[in-house]
Enzyme design. Sequence first.
Site, PDB file in Angstrom:
ATOM      1  N   ASN A 167      52.973  31.725  38.935  1.00 36.72           N
ATOM      2  CA  ASN A 167      52.172  30.500  38.918  1.00 36.72           C
ATOM      3  C   ASN A 167      51.324  30.384  37.661  1.00 36.72           C
ATOM      4  O   ASN A 167      51.132  29.279  37.129  1.00 36.72           O
ATOM      5  CB  ASN A 167      51.293  30.414  40.168  1.00 36.72           C
ATOM      6  CG  ASN A 167      50.465  31.644  40.413  1.00 36.72           C
ATOM      7  OD1 ASN A 167      51.013  32.731  40.641  1.00 36.72           O
ATOM      8  ND2 ASN A 167      49.146  31.512  40.378  1.00 36.72           N
ATOM      9  N   ASP A 175      52.308  40.819  37.091  1.00 38.25           N
ATOM     10  CA  ASP A 175      50.926  40.376  36.893  1.00 38.25           C
ATOM     11  C   ASP A 175      50.242  41.206  35.812  1.00 38.25           C
ATOM     12  O   ASP A 175      49.203  41.826  36.048  1.00 38.25           O
ATOM     13  CB  ASP A 175      50.175  40.458  38.226  1.00 38.25           C
ATOM     14  CG  ASP A 175      50.885  39.677  39.321  1.00 38.25           C
ATOM     15  OD1 ASP A 175      50.502  38.522  39.561  1.00 38.25           O
ATOM     16  OD2 ASP A 175      51.850  40.218  39.915  1.00 38.25           O
ATOM     17  N   TYR A 191      48.573  35.781  31.043  1.00 37.99           N
ATOM     18  CA  TYR A 191      47.348  35.175  31.586  1.00 37.99           C
ATOM     19  C   TYR A 191      46.547  34.509  30.476  1.00 37.99           C
ATOM     20  O   TYR A 191      46.665  34.881  29.319  1.00 37.99           O
ATOM     21  CB  TYR A 191      46.481  36.261  32.243  1.00 37.99           C
ATOM     22  CG  TYR A 191      47.005  36.706  33.581  1.00 37.99           C
ATOM     23  CD1 TYR A 191      46.706  35.987  34.728  1.00 37.99           C
ATOM     24  CD2 TYR A 191      47.799  37.836  33.699  1.00 37.99           C
ATOM     25  CE1 TYR A 191      47.175  36.396  35.974  1.00 37.99           C
ATOM     26  CE2 TYR A 191      48.280  38.251  34.932  1.00 37.99           C
ATOM     27  CZ  TYR A 191      47.965  37.511  36.058  1.00 37.99           C
ATOM     28  OH  TYR A 191      48.436  37.908  37.285  1.00 37.99           O
ATOM     29  N   ASP A 247      50.228  39.203  44.482  1.00 40.93           N
ATOM     30  CA  ASP A 247      49.056  39.986  44.886  1.00 40.93           C
ATOM     31  C   ASP A 247      48.960  41.201  43.970  1.00 40.93           C
ATOM     32  O   ASP A 247      49.951  41.912  43.766  1.00 40.93           O
ATOM     33  CB  ASP A 247      49.149  40.417  46.345  1.00 40.93           C
ATOM     34  CG  ASP A 247      48.394  39.475  47.269  1.00 40.93           C
ATOM     35  OD1 ASP A 247      47.452  38.811  46.780  1.00 40.93           O
ATOM     36  OD2 ASP A 247      48.725  39.395  48.463  1.00 40.93           O
ATOM     37  N   HIS A 248      47.756  41.455  43.437  1.00 38.54           N
ATOM     38  CA  HIS A 248      47.553  42.476  42.411  1.00 38.54           C
ATOM     39  C   HIS A 248      47.363  43.842  43.062  1.00 38.54           C
ATOM     40  O   HIS A 248      46.266  44.416  43.050  1.00 38.54           O
ATOM     41  CB  HIS A 248      46.356  42.105  41.536  1.00 38.54           C
ATOM     42  CG  HIS A 248      46.546  40.815  40.804  1.00 38.54           C
ATOM     43  ND1 HIS A 248      45.622  40.331  39.897  1.00 38.54           N
ATOM     44  CD2 HIS A 248      47.558  39.912  40.815  1.00 38.54           C
ATOM     45  CE1 HIS A 248      46.043  39.191  39.398  1.00 38.54           C
ATOM     46  NE2 HIS A 248      47.224  38.910  39.950  1.00 38.54           N
ATOM     47  N   ASP A 253      53.834  36.159  36.455  1.00 38.19           N
ATOM     48  CA  ASP A 253      52.503  36.124  35.856  1.00 38.19           C
ATOM     49  C   ASP A 253      52.526  37.046  34.651  1.00 38.19           C
ATOM     50  O   ASP A 253      51.776  38.021  34.543  1.00 38.19           O
ATOM     51  CB  ASP A 253      51.413  36.491  36.859  1.00 38.19           C
ATOM     52  CG  ASP A 253      51.018  35.299  37.725  1.00 38.19           C
ATOM     53  OD1 ASP A 253      51.612  34.212  37.559  1.00 38.19           O
ATOM     54  OD2 ASP A 253      50.116  35.434  38.565  1.00 38.19           O
ATOM     55  N   HIS A 281      58.274  35.833  42.468  1.00 36.09           N
ATOM     56  CA  HIS A 281      56.883  36.139  42.127  1.00 36.09           C
ATOM     57  C   HIS A 281      56.003  36.199  43.371  1.00 36.09           C
ATOM     58  O   HIS A 281      55.218  37.134  43.551  1.00 36.09           O
ATOM     59  CB  HIS A 281      56.310  35.104  41.170  1.00 36.09           C
ATOM     60  CG  HIS A 281      54.847  35.295  40.908  1.00 36.09           C
ATOM     61  ND1 HIS A 281      54.349  36.412  40.261  1.00 36.09           N
ATOM     62  CD2 HIS A 281      53.750  34.560  41.251  1.00 36.09           C
ATOM     63  CE1 HIS A 281      53.024  36.342  40.186  1.00 36.09           C
ATOM     64  NE2 HIS A 281      52.634  35.232  40.797  1.00 36.09           N
ATOM     65  N   HIS A 303      46.307  37.138  48.575  1.00 38.36           N
ATOM     66  CA  HIS A 303      47.058  35.894  48.766  1.00 38.36           C
ATOM     67  C   HIS A 303      47.722  35.825  50.135  1.00 38.36           C
ATOM     68  O   HIS A 303      47.987  34.734  50.647  1.00 38.36           O
ATOM     69  CB  HIS A 303      48.116  35.739  47.680  1.00 38.36           C
ATOM     70  CG  HIS A 303      47.548  35.494  46.317  1.00 38.36           C
ATOM     71  ND1 HIS A 303      46.804  34.375  46.009  1.00 38.36           N
ATOM     72  CD2 HIS A 303      47.608  36.229  45.174  1.00 38.36           C
ATOM     73  CE1 HIS A 303      46.433  34.423  44.737  1.00 38.36           C
ATOM     74  NE2 HIS A 303      46.906  35.535  44.220  1.00 38.36           N
TER      75      HIS A 303
END
Length: 333
Positions: A123, A52, A88, A253-254, A85, A217, A226
């Site tokens: 995603n 991410d 972005y 999840d970040h 991810d 992911h 999430h």
Amino acid sequence: MAGLCSKSVALDLLLLLLLVALSSFLSCSAELRRLDHPLKNDGSLSLLVIGDWGRKGAYNQSEVATQMGRIGEVLDIDFVISTGDNFYEDGLTGVDDKAFEESFTSIYTAKSLQKPWYAVLGNHDYRGNVAAQLNPILRRIDNRWICMRSFIVNAEIVEFFFVDTTPFVKKYWIDPEDDHYDWRGVAPREKYISNLLKDLHQALKESSAAWKIVVGHHTMRSVSDHGDTQELLTLLLPILKSNEVDLYINGHDHCLQHISSKDSPLQYLTSGGGSKAWRGVFTPNADKLRFFYDGQGFMSLQLTKTNANVAFYDVFGRVLYKWSMDKQLDKEM
């Protein structure tokens, strides 16, 4: 609505049962592409995991990258895993999209990070031109970049099984809201997932590696924003448990997390803190939470034939948490 949800879960369970039945008739190797990566001379392997991240240096992406370079040198890493991810907000527009260089090549410049990057799609990557991220042309721009939907990296003592998890999540198909997902090469969903799970099950079953690690992911178990991904718990998790997978590594999840399964040796490791983080969400689940950090950072993994050592680092490169497992003793240290 409850009736529709029950029917959806029932269909997923039926799909899993059909998969297991079909797999019993298979005698050939799975169709996942295999890549080989050599061990160090002493038989060990060292790597970093980041997820991410692709924001052209913003949201502390550059700072995390700097610390990855420092830790990567200390650990003499062999490669980097990206849990998706990668770019972005909406992936890449094409192979000529400057975001590839602005978010990847120009950010991860440390000498220690000039190693292969094995990447799965997230995603947000599916919201762009998926074919661009998968295109070998990107390797001409930066030869570190190795991205496929699902594949295997064999490093003798360990096999990494990279799984394309985005197509599993139904809401992306039936309720994408204002987002567009690039399902070329994936639709129809049920056939794609069935084939992928069949191939993964067979590859895991045939693996003789000391360590089996699955990378995707999406979260399987998570206490953050999430949370758990129900489709993965229904369809993917039984295959991981039946084939004695050691680690499931993900992003989405970040944050940074370690959760232990209460009914199997499987460990869930989240490394999704490559840039934008700090969600302020904490929701416990049924498994055992060992570590949770709602912020930016990355993970390291060092392996020998009998030992696995995990560490999580924050944006300043400080060690937040360490965990190890002894394969020979078959118990946690």
